[in-house]
Design an enzyme around this catalytic site. Sequence first.
Site, mmCIF file in Angstrom:
data_model
loop_
_atom_site.group_PDB
_atom_site.id
_atom_site.type_symbol
_atom_site.label_atom_id
_atom_site.label_comp_id
_atom_site.label_asym_id
_atom_site.label_seq_id
_atom_site.Cartn_x
_atom_site.Cartn_y
_atom_site.Cartn_z
ATOM 1 N N LYS A 52 32.492 62.941 61.017
ATOM 2 C CA LYS A 52 31.379 62.359 61.775
ATOM 3 C C LYS A 52 31.840 61.936 63.172
ATOM 4 O O LYS A 52 31.130 62.139 64.161
ATOM 5 C CB LYS A 52 30.787 61.164 61.007
ATOM 6 C CG LYS A 52 29.976 61.592 59.788
ATOM 7 C CD LYS A 52 29.609 60.440 58.860
ATOM 8 C CE LYS A 52 28.931 60.983 57.596
ATOM 9 N NZ LYS A 52 28.598 59.958 56.600
ATOM 10 N N GLN A 96 29.769 53.823 55.142
ATOM 11 C CA GLN A 96 29.996 54.961 54.250
ATOM 12 C C GLN A 96 29.957 54.520 52.788
ATOM 13 O O GLN A 96 30.558 53.511 52.412
ATOM 14 C CB GLN A 96 31.355 55.610 54.597
ATOM 15 C CG GLN A 96 31.655 56.905 53.863
ATOM 16 C CD GLN A 96 30.745 58.068 54.255
ATOM 17 O OE1 GLN A 96 30.225 58.124 55.368
ATOM 18 N NE2 GLN A 96 30.548 58.989 53.341
ATOM 19 N N ASP A 119 21.389 56.256 59.047
ATOM 20 C CA ASP A 119 21.425 56.905 57.726
ATOM 21 C C ASP A 119 20.023 56.953 57.113
ATOM 22 O O ASP A 119 19.783 57.715 56.171
ATOM 23 C CB ASP A 119 22.308 56.088 56.762
ATOM 24 C CG ASP A 119 23.665 56.724 56.510
ATOM 25 O OD1 ASP A 119 23.778 57.953 56.648
ATOM 26 O OD2 ASP A 119 24.598 55.974 56.153
HETATM 27 N N1 GUN Z 1 28.235 59.013 51.176
HETATM 28 C C1 GUN Z 1 27.866 60.295 50.883
HETATM 29 N N2 GUN Z 1 26.894 60.707 51.723
HETATM 30 C C2 GUN Z 1 26.638 59.675 52.563
HETATM 31 C C3 GUN Z 1 25.756 59.511 53.657
HETATM 32 O O1 GUN Z 1 24.965 60.401 54.016
HETATM 33 N N3 GUN Z 1 25.814 58.306 54.281
HETATM 34 C C4 GUN Z 1 26.647 57.320 53.892
HETATM 35 N N4 GUN Z 1 26.609 56.165 54.556
HETATM 36 N N5 GUN Z 1 27.484 57.436 52.874
HETATM 37 C C5 GUN Z 1 27.487 58.625 52.224
#
Ligand code: GUN
Length: 294
Positions: A52, A96, A119
Amino acid sequence: MEIISGIALSRTIKEEIKQEVSTFLAKGLRRPKLVAVLVGSDGPSQTYVNAKVKDCHQVGFESEAVRLDENTSEEVLLAWVEKLNADPSVDGFIVQLPLPKGIDESKVLLAIDPAKDVDGFHPVNIGNMALGLPGFVPATPAGVIQMLKRSGIDTSGKHCVIIGRSKIVGMPLSILLARNSNPGNCTVTLTHSRTKNLKEICKEADILIAALGKPGFIKADMIKAGAVIIDVGISRVETDTNEKGYIIQGDVDFDSVSEKVGFISPVPGGVGPMTRTSLLTNTLTAYKRSFNLK
Ligand code: GUN
């Protein structure tokens, strides 16, 4: 059979974002900024967060990873959330998931300012999405919608079957595809682990979205000829054929279905890159909203 390449589509979208950023910089504005908070040392989560941050730099965003110890308390994490909520240089941030045991995930997600919740997991954003109001749509569903849109797939009046009712994929996609919009206007069947006659339901699908997390689950005898297949699965399957010791596999048995389908998204190289790109799109949206830009 046509392949929906998430790699090619996300390259195009990233180029569009990069261009938009350069027009804002030319006006003397600062760069958009995304922060990712990672608690602990979960392997896949570290990979995702690193990716990311790298994506942000590719499109001209600023980005930072806040890495916190596995033993971080809920209180300390909530203090970080408050700090990022209050920081005017941060347009959006994510915490995350999964979080280590002992931290209440809902409490943390609820503490995030919905205006920075790129998100799209906050109840305010889920509510806005359900009502068709401005907000943030979770990244994977937003990526799937872009795949359908940019591949020119007509969804209106089509029967869309979704397998898996997770809060971050199946549930939001069922709402988005049933909405009166384009893509949308589908008749949606949301199936899950208690669904009876799954195979028969899947065979009725014009658009089949597999998000159940079972590698190779969808076989040729489960689909209608000419159907659009979107594979959201990303499972690590052990192998001794490479150094990593695993391969990434989707929920669809690609080789068995590919001759029968109209469109299909592969794994890897399908929904995954689109999910990452949607996070950039959401961050740019947050930035534009904060500067009142179009
Ligand atoms: N863990 C797996 N996919 C995601 C996501 O799209 N966002 C976040 N914050 N954690 C994740």
